[in-house]
Structures are given as structure tokens and as C-alpha cells.
Design a protein around this motif. Structure first.
Motif, mmCIF file in Angstrom:
data_model
loop_
_atom_site.group_PDB
_atom_site.id
_atom_site.type_symbol
_atom_site.label_atom_id
_atom_site.label_comp_id
_atom_site.label_asym_id
_atom_site.label_seq_id
_atom_site.Cartn_x
_atom_site.Cartn_y
_atom_site.Cartn_z
ATOM 1 N N HIS A 4 -16.467 -35.574 132.489
ATOM 2 C CA HIS A 4 -15.492 -36.295 133.451
ATOM 3 C C HIS A 4 -15.210 -35.455 134.559
ATOM 4 C CE1 HIS A 4 -13.726 -38.937 130.214
ATOM 5 N NE2 HIS A 4 -13.975 -37.792 129.441
ATOM 6 N N PRO A 5 -15.928 -35.776 135.642
ATOM 7 C CA PRO A 5 -15.868 -34.972 137.036
ATOM 8 C C PRO A 5 -14.505 -34.789 137.505
ATOM 9 C CG PRO A 5 -17.514 -36.786 137.090
ATOM 10 C CD PRO A 5 -16.604 -37.076 135.842
ATOM 11 N N VAL A 6 -14.291 -33.639 137.976
ATOM 12 C CA VAL A 6 -12.839 -33.168 138.469
ATOM 13 C C VAL A 6 -12.922 -32.578 139.995
ATOM 14 C CG1 VAL A 6 -11.664 -32.862 136.248
ATOM 15 C CG2 VAL A 6 -13.019 -30.872 137.597
ATOM 16 N N SER A 7 -11.800 -32.596 140.536
ATOM 17 C CA SER A 7 -11.867 -32.053 141.944
ATOM 18 C C SER A 7 -11.495 -30.640 141.915
ATOM 19 C CB SER A 7 -10.963 -32.887 142.839
ATOM 20 O OG SER A 7 -10.918 -32.476 144.183
ATOM 21 N N SER A 8 -12.595 -29.831 141.868
ATOM 22 C CA SER A 8 -12.341 -28.305 141.926
ATOM 23 C C SER A 8 -13.445 -27.507 142.723
ATOM 24 C CB SER A 8 -12.144 -27.942 140.364
ATOM 25 O OG SER A 8 -12.225 -26.253 140.370
ATOM 26 N N SER A 9 -13.017 -26.524 143.267
ATOM 27 C CA SER A 9 -14.186 -25.722 143.924
ATOM 28 C C SER A 9 -14.864 -24.946 142.966
ATOM 29 C CB SER A 9 -13.511 -24.992 144.901
ATOM 30 O OG SER A 9 -12.619 -24.020 144.295
ATOM 31 N N ASN A 10 -14.559 -24.588 141.900
ATOM 32 C CA ASN A 10 -15.259 -23.758 140.783
ATOM 33 C C ASN A 10 -15.604 -24.836 139.704
ATOM 34 O OD1 ASN A 10 -15.203 -21.492 142.253
ATOM 35 N ND2 ASN A 10 -12.942 -21.076 141.389
ATOM 36 N N ILE A 11 -14.988 -25.703 139.209
ATOM 37 C CA ILE A 11 -15.383 -26.546 138.315
ATOM 38 C C ILE A 11 -15.787 -27.851 138.428
ATOM 39 C CG2 ILE A 11 -14.112 -27.351 135.982
ATOM 40 C CD1 ILE A 11 -12.323 -24.937 135.922
ATOM 41 N N GLU A 12 -16.691 -28.223 137.942
ATOM 42 C CA GLU A 12 -17.485 -29.579 138.465
ATOM 43 C C GLU A 12 -16.735 -30.572 137.381
ATOM 44 O OE1 GLU A 12 -21.690 -31.501 137.561
ATOM 45 O OE2 GLU A 12 -21.787 -29.722 138.010
ATOM 46 N N ALA A 13 -16.857 -30.376 136.089
ATOM 47 C CA ALA A 13 -16.042 -31.347 135.356
ATOM 48 C C ALA A 13 -15.855 -30.705 134.010
ATOM 49 C CB ALA A 13 -17.640 -32.497 134.923
ATOM 50 N N LEU A 14 -15.035 -31.554 133.353
ATOM 51 C CA LEU A 14 -14.686 -31.022 131.907
ATOM 52 C C LEU A 14 -14.783 -32.259 130.792
ATOM 53 C CD1 LEU A 14 -10.826 -30.452 133.284
ATOM 54 C CD2 LEU A 14 -12.450 -28.775 132.690
ATOM 55 N N GLY A 15 -14.924 -31.768 129.757
ATOM 56 C CA GLY A 15 -14.873 -32.727 128.493
ATOM 57 C C GLY A 15 -14.287 -32.293 127.322
ATOM 58 N N TYR A 16 -13.796 -32.949 126.396
ATOM 59 C CA TYR A 16 -13.130 -32.759 125.260
ATOM 60 C C TYR A 16 -13.588 -33.176 124.007
ATOM 61 C CZ TYR A 16 -9.165 -31.106 122.433
ATOM 62 O OH TYR A 16 -8.201 -30.680 121.534
ATOM 63 N N VAL A 52 -16.839 -27.031 129.325
ATOM 64 C CA VAL A 52 -16.346 -27.068 131.120
ATOM 65 C C VAL A 52 -17.791 -26.698 131.789
ATOM 66 C CG1 VAL A 52 -15.322 -25.508 132.941
ATOM 67 C CG2 VAL A 52 -13.950 -25.674 130.490
ATOM 68 N N TRP A 53 -17.792 -27.657 132.794
ATOM 69 C CA TRP A 53 -19.067 -27.519 133.693
ATOM 70 C C TRP A 53 -18.737 -27.020 134.914
ATOM 71 C CZ3 TRP A 53 -18.340 -31.494 130.417
ATOM 72 C CH2 TRP A 53 -19.355 -32.090 129.511
ATOM 73 N N PHE A 54 -19.223 -25.749 135.098
ATOM 74 C CA PHE A 54 -18.958 -24.976 136.225
ATOM 75 C C PHE A 54 -19.953 -25.431 137.391
ATOM 76 C CE2 PHE A 54 -16.919 -22.405 133.231
ATOM 77 C CZ PHE A 54 -15.809 -22.125 133.515
ATOM 78 N N THR A 55 -19.541 -25.147 138.826
ATOM 79 C CA THR A 55 -20.312 -25.736 139.848
ATOM 80 C C THR A 55 -21.528 -24.593 140.106
ATOM 81 O OG1 THR A 55 -19.002 -24.112 141.366
ATOM 82 C CG2 THR A 55 -18.305 -26.750 141.326
ATOM 83 N N THR A 56 -21.519 -23.526 139.273
ATOM 84 C CA THR A 56 -22.599 -22.638 139.300
ATOM 85 C C THR A 56 -23.794 -23.148 138.534
ATOM 86 O OG1 THR A 56 -21.815 -21.473 137.487
ATOM 87 C CG2 THR A 56 -21.182 -20.766 139.515
ATOM 88 N N GLY A 57 -23.400 -24.213 137.561
ATOM 89 C CA GLY A 57 -24.341 -24.839 136.661
ATOM 90 C C GLY A 57 -24.299 -24.283 135.244
ATOM 91 N N ASN A 58 -23.311 -23.323 134.876
ATOM 92 C CA ASN A 58 -22.877 -22.979 133.812
ATOM 93 C C ASN A 58 -22.024 -23.674 132.904
ATOM 94 O OD1 ASN A 58 -24.465 -20.338 133.900
ATOM 95 N ND2 ASN A 58 -22.592 -19.263 135.003
ATOM 96 N N ILE A 59 -22.260 -23.918 131.766
ATOM 97 C CA ILE A 59 -21.626 -24.626 130.831
ATOM 98 C C ILE A 59 -20.980 -23.841 129.807
ATOM 99 C CG2 ILE A 59 -21.395 -26.600 129.352
ATOM 100 C CD1 ILE A 59 -24.034 -27.775 130.819
ATOM 101 N N TYR A 60 -19.644 -23.971 129.316
ATOM 102 C CA TYR A 60 -19.149 -23.324 128.401
ATOM 103 C C TYR A 60 -18.123 -24.105 127.743
ATOM 104 C CZ TYR A 60 -20.332 -18.856 130.508
ATOM 105 O OH TYR A 60 -21.189 -17.801 131.189
ATOM 106 N N ASP A 61 -18.184 -23.761 126.210
ATOM 107 C CA ASP A 61 -17.412 -24.463 125.131
ATOM 108 C C ASP A 61 -16.239 -23.729 124.758
ATOM 109 O OD1 ASP A 61 -19.094 -26.518 125.475
ATOM 110 O OD2 ASP A 61 -20.151 -26.321 123.553
ATOM 111 N N TYR A 62 -14.973 -23.922 125.011
ATOM 112 C CA TYR A 62 -13.946 -23.227 124.477
ATOM 113 C C TYR A 62 -13.509 -23.645 123.194
ATOM 114 C CZ TYR A 62 -14.150 -21.079 128.875
ATOM 115 O OH TYR A 62 -14.562 -20.433 130.056
#
Length: 72
Positions: free
Chosen positions: A6-18, A27-37
Motif C-alpha cells: 500500500h503506497p503511502v505519502s512519506s519522505s522515507n517510507i514508500e509503502a506499508l503492508g500487513y 515496510v518498503w523504504f524509499t532506499t529500496g530496503n524492505i523490513y518485516d516487523y
């Protein structure tokens, strides 16, 4: 695990999913990194999506509060 992006409006976070069954926040970061919490309650995900500043909410409530792995 397939998590809808789900794309979001943020300078550091591109998208979120759950993923509700596993309580995994992706969390998809604008750097291209993806992390699962892990073990993130759904209400926390909902509040993150609705936060006036997604990045500030993430840094205050998610980062350091839940275990994570580099995902994707």
C-alpha cells in the motif's frame, strides 16, 4: 509470504503492508530496503497508516519496539 503493498505519502517510507494471520508489518523504504516487523498488532498498523507523519509514527512506535528481519 506475499504481503499486499500500500503506497503511502512519506519522505522515507514508500509503502506499508500487513499480514493479519502472522501479525507481520512489512515496510518498503524509499532506499529500496524492505523490513518485516513481527508481532505487530493490527491496530498499530492502522494507526501507522493514518498518522499525520508516517515516518515520525514509525520511529516513535515501531522502530525498536518490534523484532524485525530484512524482508522482501
Amino acid at each position: 509470504m506475499e504481503i499486499e503493498k500500500h503506497p503511502v505519502s512519506s519522505s522515507n517510507i514508500e509503502a506499508l503492508g500487513y499480514d493479519e494471520p502472522t501479525q507481520t508489518l512489512r515496510v518498503w523504504f524509499t532506499t529500496g530496503n524492505i523490513y518485516d516487523y513481527a508481532n505487530v498488532p493490527q491496530i498499530e498498523f492502522e494507526q501507522l497508516k493514518l498518522a499525520p507523519s508516517i515516518g515520525a509514527y514509525f520511529n516513535r512506535n515501531i522502530k525498536g519496539a518490534y523484532p524485525y528481519v530484512r524482508g522482501g
